[in-house]
Design a protein around this motif. Structure first.
Motif, PDB file in Angstrom:
ATOM      1  N   LEU A  33       0.710  -0.957   0.662  1.00 48.61           N
ATOM      2  CA  LEU A  33      -0.051   0.540  -0.131  1.00 48.61           C
ATOM      3  C   LEU A  33       0.873   1.478   0.496  1.00 48.61           C
ATOM      4  O   LEU A  33       0.188   2.322  -0.404  1.00 48.61           O
ATOM      5  N   THR A  34       1.689   0.626   0.944  1.00 49.38           N
ATOM      6  CA  THR A  34       2.903   2.323   0.754  1.00 49.38           C
ATOM      7  C   THR A  34       4.008   2.380  -0.361  1.00 49.38           C
ATOM      8  O   THR A  34       3.206   3.872  -1.028  1.00 49.38           O
ATOM      9  N   LEU A  35       3.914   1.264  -1.396  1.00 50.88           N
ATOM     10  CA  LEU A  35       4.478   1.495  -2.296  1.00 50.88           C
ATOM     11  C   LEU A  35       3.212   1.903  -4.048  1.00 50.88           C
ATOM     12  O   LEU A  35       3.759   2.685  -4.604  1.00 50.88           O
ATOM     13  N   GLY A  36       2.007   1.485  -3.251  1.00 51.09           N
ATOM     14  CA  GLY A  36       0.506   1.671  -4.881  1.00 51.09           C
ATOM     15  C   GLY A  36      -0.143   2.879  -4.889  1.00 51.09           C
ATOM     16  O   GLY A  36      -0.473   2.815  -5.128  1.00 51.09           O
ATOM     17  N   GLY A  37       0.157   3.360  -3.336  1.00 45.79           N
ATOM     18  CA  GLY A  37      -0.342   4.745  -3.331  1.00 45.79           C
ATOM     19  C   GLY A  37      -1.550   4.581  -2.674  1.00 45.79           C
ATOM     20  O   GLY A  37      -1.762   4.344  -2.628  1.00 45.79           O
ATOM     21  N   LYS A  38      -2.488   5.612  -3.082  1.00 47.55           N
ATOM     22  CA  LYS A  38      -3.210   6.208  -2.968  1.00 47.55           C
ATOM     23  C   LYS A  38      -4.929   5.690  -3.748  1.00 47.55           C
ATOM     24  O   LYS A  38      -5.497   4.869  -2.942  1.00 47.55           O
ATOM     25  N   GLN A  39      -4.581   5.548  -5.368  1.00 48.16           N
ATOM     26  CA  GLN A  39      -5.335   4.266  -5.728  1.00 48.16           C
ATOM     27  C   GLN A  39      -4.975   2.916  -5.282  1.00 48.16           C
ATOM     28  O   GLN A  39      -4.207   2.396  -5.236  1.00 48.16           O
ATOM     29  N   ASN A  40      -6.454   2.288  -6.299  1.00 43.49           N
ATOM     30  CA  ASN A  40      -5.892   0.640  -6.184  1.00 43.49           C
ATOM     31  C   ASN A  40      -5.477   0.500  -6.672  1.00 43.49           C
ATOM     32  O   ASN A  40      -5.547   0.499  -7.477  1.00 43.49           O
ATOM     33  N   PHE A  41      -4.602  -0.956  -7.539  1.00 43.85           N
ATOM     34  CA  PHE A  41      -3.903  -1.635  -7.865  1.00 43.85           C
ATOM     35  C   PHE A  41      -3.511  -2.810  -8.142  1.00 43.85           C
ATOM     36  O   PHE A  41      -4.409  -3.421  -7.528  1.00 43.85           O
ATOM     37  N   VAL A  42      -3.014  -3.442  -9.084  1.00 42.55           N
ATOM     38  CA  VAL A  42      -2.931  -4.378  -9.469  1.00 42.55           C
ATOM     39  C   VAL A  42      -1.902  -5.305  -8.980  1.00 42.55           C
ATOM     40  O   VAL A  42      -0.712  -4.630  -9.361  1.00 42.55           O
ATOM     41  N   THR A  43      -1.398  -6.301  -8.516  1.00 41.60           N
ATOM     42  CA  THR A  43      -0.435  -7.099  -7.886  1.00 41.60           C
ATOM     43  C   THR A  43       0.184  -8.740  -8.228  1.00 41.60           C
ATOM     44  O   THR A  43      -0.821  -9.000  -8.412  1.00 41.60           O
ATOM     45  N   LEU A  44       1.130  -8.308  -9.326  1.00 39.81           N
ATOM     46  CA  LEU A  44       1.195  -9.633  -9.822  1.00 39.81           C
ATOM     47  C   LEU A  44       2.359 -10.620  -8.450  1.00 39.81           C
ATOM     48  O   LEU A  44       3.610  -9.565  -8.423  1.00 39.81           O
ATOM     49  N   VAL A  45       2.035 -11.825  -8.561  1.00 37.93           N
ATOM     50  CA  VAL A  45       2.652 -13.229  -6.930  1.00 37.93           C
ATOM     51  C   VAL A  45       3.100 -13.694  -7.472  1.00 37.93           C
ATOM     52  O   VAL A  45       2.254 -14.603  -8.785  1.00 37.93           O
ATOM     53  N   GLU A 176       3.105  -7.090 -17.527  1.00 37.78           N
ATOM     54  CA  GLU A 176       2.976  -6.043 -18.020  1.00 37.78           C
ATOM     55  C   GLU A 176       1.475  -5.295 -18.200  1.00 37.78           C
ATOM     56  O   GLU A 176       0.999  -4.097 -17.751  1.00 37.78           O
ATOM     57  N   LEU A 177       0.514  -6.352 -16.781  1.00 40.71           N
ATOM     58  CA  LEU A 177      -1.154  -6.401 -16.831  1.00 40.71           C
ATOM     59  C   LEU A 177      -0.945  -5.891 -14.906  1.00 40.71           C
ATOM     60  O   LEU A 177      -1.718  -5.143 -14.909  1.00 40.71           O
ATOM     61  N   ALA A 178       0.139  -5.317 -14.268  1.00 40.01           N
ATOM     62  CA  ALA A 178       0.539  -5.299 -13.189  1.00 40.01           C
ATOM     63  C   ALA A 178       0.820  -4.212 -12.896  1.00 40.01           C
ATOM     64  O   ALA A 178       1.693  -3.431 -13.816  1.00 40.01           O
ATOM     65  N   ASP A 179       0.729  -3.235 -11.853  1.00 40.69           N
ATOM     66  CA  ASP A 179       1.654  -2.297 -11.003  1.00 40.69           C
ATOM     67  C   ASP A 179       2.107  -2.494 -10.286  1.00 40.69           C
ATOM     68  O   ASP A 179       3.839  -2.099  -9.964  1.00 40.69           O
ATOM     69  N   LEU A 180       2.710  -3.952 -10.039  1.00 38.79           N
ATOM     70  CA  LEU A 180       3.405  -3.866  -9.127  1.00 38.79           C
ATOM     71  C   LEU A 180       3.859  -6.085  -8.462  1.00 38.79           C
ATOM     72  O   LEU A 180       2.867  -6.657  -9.220  1.00 38.79           O
ATOM     73  N   ALA A 198      15.508 -14.156 -12.299  1.00 35.15           N
ATOM     74  CA  ALA A 198      14.627 -13.846 -12.039  1.00 35.15           C
ATOM     75  C   ALA A 198      13.826 -12.486 -11.934  1.00 35.15           C
ATOM     76  O   ALA A 198      12.937 -11.664 -12.514  1.00 35.15           O
ATOM     77  N   ALA A 199      14.790 -11.743 -11.510  1.00 36.54           N
ATOM     78  CA  ALA A 199      13.943 -10.203 -10.836  1.00 36.54           C
ATOM     79  C   ALA A 199      14.428  -9.613 -12.102  1.00 36.54           C
ATOM     80  O   ALA A 199      13.985  -8.538 -12.634  1.00 36.54           O
ATOM     81  N   ALA A 200      15.780 -10.268 -12.955  1.00 41.26           N
ATOM     82  CA  ALA A 200      16.331  -9.404 -13.731  1.00 41.26           C
ATOM     83  C   ALA A 200      15.020  -9.438 -15.169  1.00 41.26           C
ATOM     84  O   ALA A 200      14.593  -9.352 -15.413  1.00 41.26           O
ATOM     85  N   ASN A 201      13.224  -9.857 -14.701  1.00 46.43           N
ATOM     86  CA  ASN A 201      12.640 -10.357 -15.720  1.00 46.43           C
ATOM     87  C   ASN A 201      11.414  -9.312 -15.875  1.00 46.43           C
ATOM     88  O   ASN A 201      10.877  -9.056 -16.843  1.00 46.43           O
ATOM     89  N   PHE A 202      11.820  -8.377 -14.736  1.00 47.40           N
ATOM     90  CA  PHE A 202      11.127  -7.763 -14.753  1.00 47.40           C
ATOM     91  C   PHE A 202      11.327  -6.063 -14.465  1.00 47.40           C
ATOM     92  O   PHE A 202      12.549  -5.881 -13.846  1.00 47.40           O
ATOM     93  N   GLU A 203      10.483  -4.804 -14.855  1.00 44.70           N
ATOM     94  CA  GLU A 203      10.425  -3.363 -14.544  1.00 44.70           C
ATOM     95  C   GLU A 203      11.589  -3.640 -13.073  1.00 44.70           C
ATOM     96  O   GLU A 203      10.636  -3.668 -12.502  1.00 44.70           O
ATOM     97  N   PRO A 204      12.126  -1.752 -12.914  1.00 42.87           N
ATOM     98  CA  PRO A 204      12.959  -2.661 -11.713  1.00 42.87           C
ATOM     99  C   PRO A 204      11.944  -1.633 -10.657  1.00 42.87           C
ATOM    100  O   PRO A 204      11.195  -1.149 -10.162  1.00 42.87           O
ATOM    101  N   GLU A 205      10.982  -0.662 -11.942  1.00 42.63           N
ATOM    102  CA  GLU A 205      10.509   0.269 -10.975  1.00 42.63           C
ATOM    103  C   GLU A 205       8.823  -0.850 -10.588  1.00 42.63           C
ATOM    104  O   GLU A 205       8.252  -0.371  -9.623  1.00 42.63           O
ATOM    105  N   LYS A 206       8.841  -2.001 -10.923  1.00 40.28           N
ATOM    106  CA  LYS A 206       7.708  -2.420 -10.231  1.00 40.28           C
ATOM    107  C   LYS A 206       8.096  -3.917  -9.864  1.00 40.28           C
ATOM    108  O   LYS A 206       6.791  -4.123  -8.820  1.00 40.28           O
ATOM    109  N   LEU A 207       9.186  -3.732  -9.621  1.00 40.46           N
ATOM    110  CA  LEU A 207       9.661  -4.880  -8.322  1.00 40.46           C
ATOM    111  C   LEU A 207       8.871  -4.172  -7.465  1.00 40.46           C
ATOM    112  O   LEU A 207      10.527  -3.785  -6.215  1.00 40.46           O
ATOM    113  N   ALA A 208       8.038  -5.058  -6.353  1.00 37.22           N
ATOM    114  CA  ALA A 208       7.922  -4.261  -4.980  1.00 37.22           C
ATOM    115  C   ALA A 208       9.132  -5.111  -3.722  1.00 37.22           C
ATOM    116  O   ALA A 208       9.637  -4.980  -3.226  1.00 37.22           O
TER     117      ALA A 208
END
Length: 216
Positions: A33-45, A176-180, A198-208
């Motif tokens: 929630l701290t990373l996602g901000g005030k709006q709802n968001f999509v988390t990929l696990v 690509e469909l997720a925020d985090l 594994a981490a290298a597959n994702f954009e750094p700003e999305k990797l929580a």
């Protein structure tokens, strides 16, 4: 569900017998929630490797969001090779699931959202085992679905349960469909090199971050 039935399914609840586990998922929710901000968001696990416990983390993270009575959670099983959430949540997907909806333009989105018996938590099951799914996740229909699910309820948080990063390209496609993105590393099952790969597959700003599951 009763606390006993929740524990049998390895699901967190508010009672003292699951407090340690519940507090861990509450902490994870708060960090997101701290990373996602005030709006709802999509988390990929996604797990680093198969068997790391990604689905376990995804469904309990959904429950942690729903602990807050002004929030709801929608868990979406995106693991086409190893769909498991309908079994874990005790849902009979009589109307089909995610892959059925993405394949068939006549399918309705509302009919594949199933109540779980847990307040404020719904599930979109995968709909069965599928060998090929990546092209469905890159389709405009998939993006429109995610936007619709999030936009129709500002208090709804989407948790996508994805396949293992090192065993399927779908994890990167789904990001690509997720925020985090949350990586799940099974203790003693993957190496630091595996986690880095594994981490290298994702954009750094999305990797929580990385969740270490099943610590001794």
């Amino acid at each position: 569900m009763t606390p006993r039935s929740l524990e049998d399914r390895r699901l967190i609840h508010r009672q003292d017998s699951a407090r340690v586990q519940a507090d861990a998922f509450r902490d994870l929710r708060t960090r997101l929630l701290t990373l996602g901000g005030k709006q709802n968001f999509v988390t990929l696990v996604v797990p680093v490797g198969h068997g790391s416990g990604g689905s376990f983390v995804a469904r309990n993270l959904a429950l942690a969001f729903a602990f807050d009575e002004i929030k709801t959670a929608l868990l979406v099983d995106c693991d086409a090779l190893h769909p498991s959430q309908h079994t874990a949540m005790g849902v009979d997907p009589v109307n089909g699931g995610l892959m059925d909806y993405l394949r068939d333009s006549s399918s309705g989105l509302q009919q594949i959202q199933y109540p779980t018996g847990i307040p404020r938590v719904h599930l979109i099951p995968n709909g069965g085992r599928h060998e090929i799914s990546g092209e469905y996740f890159t389709s405009p229909r998939a993006r429109t679905m995610i936007d619709s699910l999030r936009g129709s309820n500002p208090d709804r948080y989407l948790i996508l349960d994805g396949p293992s990063v090192l065993n399927s390209p779908d994890a990167r496609i789904l990001s690509e469909l997720a925020d985090l993105v949350v990586l799940v590393a099974g203790y003693g099952k993957v190496t630091m090199k595996n986690i880095d790969e594994a981490a290298a597959n994702f954009e750094p700003e999305k990797l929580a971050g990385v969740v270490f599951n099943d610590l001794p």
